[in-house]
Design a protein around this motif. Structure first.
Motif, PDB file in Angstrom:
ATOM      1  N   TYR A 204       2.016 -10.382  -9.392  1.00  0.00           N
ATOM      2  CA  TYR A 204       3.074  -9.384  -9.390  1.00  0.00           C
ATOM      3  C   TYR A 204       4.417 -10.073  -9.209  1.00  0.00           C
ATOM      4  N   THR A 205       5.393  -9.697 -10.035  1.00  0.00           N
ATOM      5  CA  THR A 205       6.745 -10.204  -9.882  1.00  0.00           C
ATOM      6  C   THR A 205       7.716  -9.038 -10.014  1.00  0.00           C
ATOM      7  N   GLY A 206       8.785  -9.078  -9.255  1.00  0.00           N
ATOM      8  CA  GLY A 206       9.782  -8.023  -9.296  1.00  0.00           C
ATOM      9  C   GLY A 206       9.585  -7.028  -8.174  1.00  0.00           C
ATOM     10  N   VAL A 207      10.339  -5.927  -8.254  1.00  0.00           N
ATOM     11  CA  VAL A 207      10.325  -4.917  -7.202  1.00  0.00           C
ATOM     12  C   VAL A 207      10.282  -3.510  -7.796  1.00  0.00           C
ATOM     13  N   VAL A 208       9.923  -2.554  -6.938  1.00  0.00           N
ATOM     14  CA  VAL A 208       9.918  -1.141  -7.305  1.00  0.00           C
ATOM     15  C   VAL A 208      10.917  -0.432  -6.394  1.00  0.00           C
ATOM     16  N   ASN A 209      11.839   0.303  -6.995  1.00  0.00           N
ATOM     17  CA  ASN A 209      12.797   1.085  -6.229  1.00  0.00           C
ATOM     18  C   ASN A 209      12.113   2.391  -5.823  1.00  0.00           C
ATOM     19  N   LEU A 210      11.864   2.550  -4.532  1.00  0.00           N
ATOM     20  CA  LEU A 210      11.132   3.719  -4.032  1.00  0.00           C
ATOM     21  C   LEU A 210      11.825   5.042  -4.349  1.00  0.00           C
ATOM     22  N   ASN A 211      13.141   5.037  -4.472  1.00  0.00           N
ATOM     23  CA  ASN A 211      13.870   6.277  -4.715  1.00  0.00           C
ATOM     24  C   ASN A 211      14.087   6.592  -6.188  1.00  0.00           C
ATOM     25  N   ASP A 212      13.854   5.640  -7.076  1.00  0.00           N
ATOM     26  CA  ASP A 212      14.110   5.861  -8.502  1.00  0.00           C
ATOM     27  C   ASP A 212      12.883   5.694  -9.399  1.00  0.00           C
ATOM     28  N   ALA A 213      11.848   5.054  -8.902  1.00  0.00           N
ATOM     29  CA  ALA A 213      10.697   4.713  -9.747  1.00  0.00           C
ATOM     30  C   ALA A 213       9.924   5.942 -10.191  1.00  0.00           C
ATOM     31  N   SER A 214       9.385   5.856 -11.397  1.00  0.00           N
ATOM     32  CA  SER A 214       8.522   6.915 -11.923  1.00  0.00           C
ATOM     33  C   SER A 214       7.120   6.751 -11.339  1.00  0.00           C
ATOM     34  N   ALA A 215       6.268   7.733 -11.566  1.00  0.00           N
ATOM     35  CA  ALA A 215       4.883   7.656 -11.100  1.00  0.00           C
ATOM     36  C   ALA A 215       4.187   6.443 -11.712  1.00  0.00           C
ATOM     37  N   GLU A 216       4.456   6.170 -12.993  1.00  0.00           N
ATOM     38  CA  GLU A 216       3.831   5.024 -13.667  1.00  0.00           C
ATOM     39  C   GLU A 216       4.273   3.708 -13.029  1.00  0.00           C
ATOM     40  N   GLU A 217       5.548   3.610 -12.671  1.00  0.00           N
ATOM     41  CA  GLU A 217       6.051   2.382 -12.046  1.00  0.00           C
ATOM     42  C   GLU A 217       5.470   2.207 -10.648  1.00  0.00           C
ATOM     43  N   LEU A 218       5.358   3.282  -9.889  1.00  0.00           N
ATOM     44  CA  LEU A 218       4.762   3.211  -8.557  1.00  0.00           C
ATOM     45  C   LEU A 218       3.281   2.857  -8.644  1.00  0.00           C
ATOM     46  N   ASP A 219       2.617   3.339  -9.681  1.00  0.00           N
ATOM     47  CA  ASP A 219       1.191   3.082  -9.894  1.00  0.00           C
ATOM     48  C   ASP A 219       0.918   1.597 -10.135  1.00  0.00           C
ATOM     49  N   ARG A 220       1.905   0.843 -10.579  1.00  0.00           N
ATOM     50  CA  ARG A 220       1.733  -0.600 -10.813  1.00  0.00           C
ATOM     51  C   ARG A 220       1.636  -1.405  -9.530  1.00  0.00           C
ATOM     52  N   LEU A 221       2.096  -0.833  -8.413  1.00  0.00           N
ATOM     53  CA  LEU A 221       2.035  -1.558  -7.145  1.00  0.00           C
ATOM     54  C   LEU A 221       0.589  -1.868  -6.778  1.00  0.00           C
ATOM     55  N   PRO A 222       0.334  -3.027  -6.157  1.00  0.00           N
ATOM     56  CA  PRO A 222      -1.041  -3.374  -5.794  1.00  0.00           C
ATOM     57  C   PRO A 222      -1.623  -2.389  -4.783  1.00  0.00           C
ATOM     58  N   GLY A 223      -2.770  -1.804  -5.119  1.00  0.00           N
ATOM     59  CA  GLY A 223      -3.452  -0.892  -4.224  1.00  0.00           C
ATOM     60  C   GLY A 223      -2.927   0.534  -4.252  1.00  0.00           C
ATOM     61  N   VAL A 224      -1.980   0.824  -5.155  1.00  0.00           N
ATOM     62  CA  VAL A 224      -1.432   2.176  -5.268  1.00  0.00           C
ATOM     63  C   VAL A 224      -1.943   2.796  -6.559  1.00  0.00           C
ATOM     64  N   GLY A 225      -2.599   3.914  -6.428  1.00  0.00           N
ATOM     65  CA  GLY A 225      -3.122   4.610  -7.601  1.00  0.00           C
ATOM     66  C   GLY A 225      -2.246   5.786  -7.971  1.00  0.00           C
ATOM     67  N   ARG A 226      -2.713   6.535  -8.924  1.00  0.00           N
ATOM     68  CA  ARG A 226      -1.954   7.675  -9.440  1.00  0.00           C
ATOM     69  C   ARG A 226      -1.679   8.725  -8.358  1.00  0.00           C
ATOM     70  N   LYS A 227      -2.707   9.049  -7.567  1.00  0.00           N
ATOM     71  CA  LYS A 227      -2.534  10.065  -6.523  1.00  0.00           C
ATOM     72  C   LYS A 227      -1.542   9.608  -5.463  1.00  0.00           C
ATOM     73  N   ALA A 228      -1.633   8.347  -5.056  1.00  0.00           N
ATOM     74  CA  ALA A 228      -0.703   7.828  -4.055  1.00  0.00           C
ATOM     75  C   ALA A 228       0.725   7.819  -4.601  1.00  0.00           C
ATOM     76  N   ALA A 229       0.874   7.493  -5.865  1.00  0.00           N
ATOM     77  CA  ALA A 229       2.196   7.509  -6.491  1.00  0.00           C
ATOM     78  C   ALA A 229       2.767   8.927  -6.479  1.00  0.00           C
ATOM     79  N   GLU A 230       1.924   9.907  -6.739  1.00  0.00           N
ATOM     80  CA  GLU A 230       2.367  11.309  -6.705  1.00  0.00           C
ATOM     81  C   GLU A 230       2.790  11.726  -5.290  1.00  0.00           C
ATOM     82  N   ARG A 231       2.074  11.218  -4.278  1.00  0.00           N
ATOM     83  CA  ARG A 231       2.451  11.532  -2.893  1.00  0.00           C
ATOM     84  C   ARG A 231       3.803  10.927  -2.547  1.00  0.00           C
ATOM     85  N   ILE A 232       4.084   9.733  -3.057  1.00  0.00           N
ATOM     86  CA  ILE A 232       5.396   9.112  -2.830  1.00  0.00           C
ATOM     87  C   ILE A 232       6.481   9.967  -3.479  1.00  0.00           C
TER      88      ILE A 232
END
Length: 118
Positions: free
Chosen positions: A33-61
């Motif tokens: 993994y390289t780079g960062v995810v902006n917690l306040n601007d990222a889409s569900a798909e971008e959050l889903d790329r984080l290690p150990g974060v799935g679709r449901k967790a991205a939706e909760r964020i």
């Protein structure tokens, strides 16, 4: 030597040959993994790329963010499913400023070894 003893010896030798360092791991892949995810601007798909974060967790964020934007990345532990241990794993990839730049690259162990030998 009995036939059984010979077969057991061959089985042990074969096991040592097949399980020597590198061979057992050759089929495994490494995710980098390289780079960062902006917690306040990222889409569900971008959050889903984080290690150990799935679709449901991205939706909760996203749901948490709609109620109140993150002021600090540490506030992620307030989202269901994210505790300190998981947060510590994600911390290097989280930000509240700038664009989301997270890239995920999968490599096989053999590719990594070839590059490191040269």
């Amino acid at each position: 030597m009995s036939r059984r003893a010979v077969l057991m010896a061959w089985a042990m030798v074969l096991g040592l040959v097949l399980l020597r360092p590198g061979v057992a791991e050759a089929g495994r892949s490494i995710t980098q993994y390289t780079g960062v995810v902006n917690l306040n601007d990222a889409s569900a798909e971008e959050l889903d790329r984080l290690p150990g974060v799935g679709r449901k967790a991205a939706e909760r964020i996203l749901s948490h963010r709609q109620k109140k934007p993150f002021q600090r990345i540490e506030e992620l532990v307030r989202v269901k499913g994210f505790r300190k241990k998981k947060f510590e794993k994600l911390k290097p990839y989280l930000t509240l400023t700038g664009p989301t730049t997270l890239q995920v690259e999968k490599r096989s162990n053999s590719d990594t070894r070839k590059k490191s030998k040269h």
